[in-house]
Motif scaffolding. Sequence first.
Motif, mmCIF file in Angstrom:
data_model
loop_
_atom_site.group_PDB
_atom_site.id
_atom_site.type_symbol
_atom_site.label_atom_id
_atom_site.label_comp_id
_atom_site.label_asym_id
_atom_site.label_seq_id
_atom_site.Cartn_x
_atom_site.Cartn_y
_atom_site.Cartn_z
ATOM 1 N N ARG A 107 -4.563 -1.804 -12.112
ATOM 2 C CA ARG A 107 -3.351 -1.865 -11.303
ATOM 3 C C ARG A 107 -3.752 -2.020 -9.851
ATOM 4 N N ASN A 108 -3.175 -3.001 -9.171
ATOM 5 C CA ASN A 108 -3.556 -3.258 -7.785
ATOM 6 C C ASN A 108 -2.469 -4.077 -7.106
ATOM 7 N N ARG A 109 -2.644 -4.279 -5.823
ATOM 8 C CA ARG A 109 -1.727 -5.072 -5.008
ATOM 9 C C ARG A 109 -2.542 -6.095 -4.245
ATOM 10 N N ARG A 111 -2.303 -9.542 -1.429
ATOM 11 C CA ARG A 111 -1.593 -10.479 -0.544
ATOM 12 C C ARG A 111 -2.253 -11.837 -0.693
ATOM 13 N N ARG A 162 9.536 -1.491 -2.124
ATOM 14 C CA ARG A 162 8.285 -0.787 -1.892
ATOM 15 C C ARG A 162 8.594 0.494 -1.129
ATOM 16 N N THR A 193 -2.146 4.913 -5.877
ATOM 17 C CA THR A 193 -1.655 3.545 -5.676
ATOM 18 C C THR A 193 -1.792 3.073 -4.234
ATOM 19 N N THR A 195 -0.218 4.227 -1.563
ATOM 20 C CA THR A 195 1.052 4.235 -0.826
ATOM 21 C C THR A 195 1.244 5.516 -0.018
ATOM 22 N N MET A 207 1.846 -5.309 3.118
ATOM 23 C CA MET A 207 2.754 -5.346 1.972
ATOM 24 C C MET A 207 3.750 -6.488 2.057
ATOM 25 N N ALA A 210 3.041 -9.321 -0.160
ATOM 26 C CA ALA A 210 2.060 -8.929 -1.173
ATOM 27 C C ALA A 210 2.706 -8.874 -2.554
ATOM 28 N N SER A 211 1.881 -9.022 -3.566
ATOM 29 C CA SER A 211 2.334 -8.998 -4.958
ATOM 30 C C SER A 211 1.560 -7.926 -5.705
ATOM 31 N N GLU A 212 2.235 -7.251 -6.599
ATOM 32 C CA GLU A 212 1.602 -6.223 -7.413
ATOM 33 C C GLU A 212 1.373 -6.746 -8.826
#
Length: 294
Positions: A107-109, A111, A162, A193, A195, A207, A210-212
């Motif tokens: 799991r990551n985010r 850009r 978000r 995560t 955040t 963010m 950005a896409s998760e």
Amino acid sequence: MANPRPFLAPLSRIGASSIAIPRAEIIRPSILPYQTLRCASQKSAAPKKKKKTRNTFLQYDLKHAEQFALVDAMQYIRAFEVGRNPASSKYEMHVRLRTLKNGPVIRNRLRLPHPVKTDVRICVIAPPGSKAAEEARAAGAVLVGEDEVFNQIKEGIVEFERCICHIDSLAKLNKAGLGRVLGPKGLMPSTKTGTVVNNVGVTVRNMVGASEYRERMGVIRMAVGQLAFTPEEMQKNVKAFMDTLKKDIAQMQDRISKEIHEVVLSSTNSPGFTLNGEFKNANSIPVKELSGPL
């Protein structure tokens, strides 16, 4: 002496059929078929062995599967999207992994070099009037505060995609008990995560656009472009996504083994096309033809 003939005449009229027993009333012993006869010494059938459950996801052999270069896959996908708004349909990547069913997931985010969605609404939980709150508003956060934000969320008003929490407001956030509302939506801030941060302004700017992505059932899905993107823009986004994903896999090698099995490109209204890792081949159409309108 009386003549016996008058008495014998009525008796002669009684036939054998009048005193015969009807066939339906005749009781006959029934004969059981051979199959229903069982011997007491016969052993019962052995119980069937249970099949072993798989601990990995089923994967298909790709040796005989048709694979496409990026330009060819985009050509076929755009054919399925003819007549649609290029901004509404998106290119999606599906990465199938060879991994265990029960184990840690990725799991990551990220850009992307060319963001797919730039209108992401971000909520920042920070002390009102603090420097962090000012930086959040300057970076583009749509909702900033503590108690006011908590009350809106408790009322069911969640108008953001978000949520970030400053480290100074973490204790107050946990005390508010918003996990039941934000948890199922995947919006609850946490250190895992990334955040819950100190520098709110930088996080908000990263963010935006950005896409998760997250692994589910051994597959990672993420939007990597819009139909209006050129092949060169798509190539940069795909490369950035795959490079980041390989780093995520390398960081988990000490806990679980994960390998990339298949990479598929699709869109909102098209089937998937397995990619072979090439940008184009000798028979591909000119790149300029995929840079215009559908």
